[in-house]
Design a protein around this motif. Structure first.
Motif: not given
Length: 142
Positions: A63-71, A82-83, A54-58, A5-12
């Motif tokens: 990002e989930a595999r990174q040791a450092v969290k946050g943006r 990338g986008f 697609v890009f945000n899913g990838l 839902t987050r990705r769909v709302v963000q994309a729209i």
């Protein structure tokens, strides 16, 4: 909000802003009727909408595999590059075909749009995260 839902709302929301800018910019920049430039803007938007999802899913999977969290600013910069880089690969051939020109000419014509959207993607994502919170992949509870 679920990741999907987050990705769909963000994309729209992203694409509403994009079409609001690109339609008039194409009409003015290429001296085309508003209807034609709006049609190209909507087609580009549809492609960008699919790419955004697609890009945000990838990106979130990486990002989930990174040791450092946050943006951090650096991570947001990587996201924007990338986008927009991927989107340019998809849209420049379309612009060349639509405008009946070469790929190089289409790339040159799109440079202003690419520069705008590079900044727009970073600012939009930052604002979206401020309103909706960070996604789970970045250590947020969204």
């Amino acid at each position: 909000m679920s990741p999907t839902t987050r990705r769909v709302v963000q994309a729209i929301l992203y694409e509403i802003g994009a079409v609001s800018f690109v339609g008039p910019a194409l009409s003015w920049g290429f001296d085309q009727p508003v209807g034609e430039s709006l049609a190209l803007a909507l087609l580009m938007s549809a492609i960008a909408l699919g790419w955004n999802y697609v890009f945000n899913g990838l990106f979130e999977a990486w990002e989930a595999r990174q040791a450092v969290k946050g943006r951090s600013a650096r991570r947001r910069l990587v996201h924007g590059i990338g986008f927009e880089g991927g989107l340019a690969i998809l849209l420049v051939p379309l612009a060349a075909w639509w405008l009946q020109t070469t790929l190089l000419a289409a790339l040159l014509a799109e440079m202003v749009l690419l520069a705008f959207f590079f900044v727009y993607a970073i600012v939009f994502t930052w604002a979206f995260d401020r309103v909706f919170g960070l996604p789970r992949s970045a250590g947020g509870a969204a």
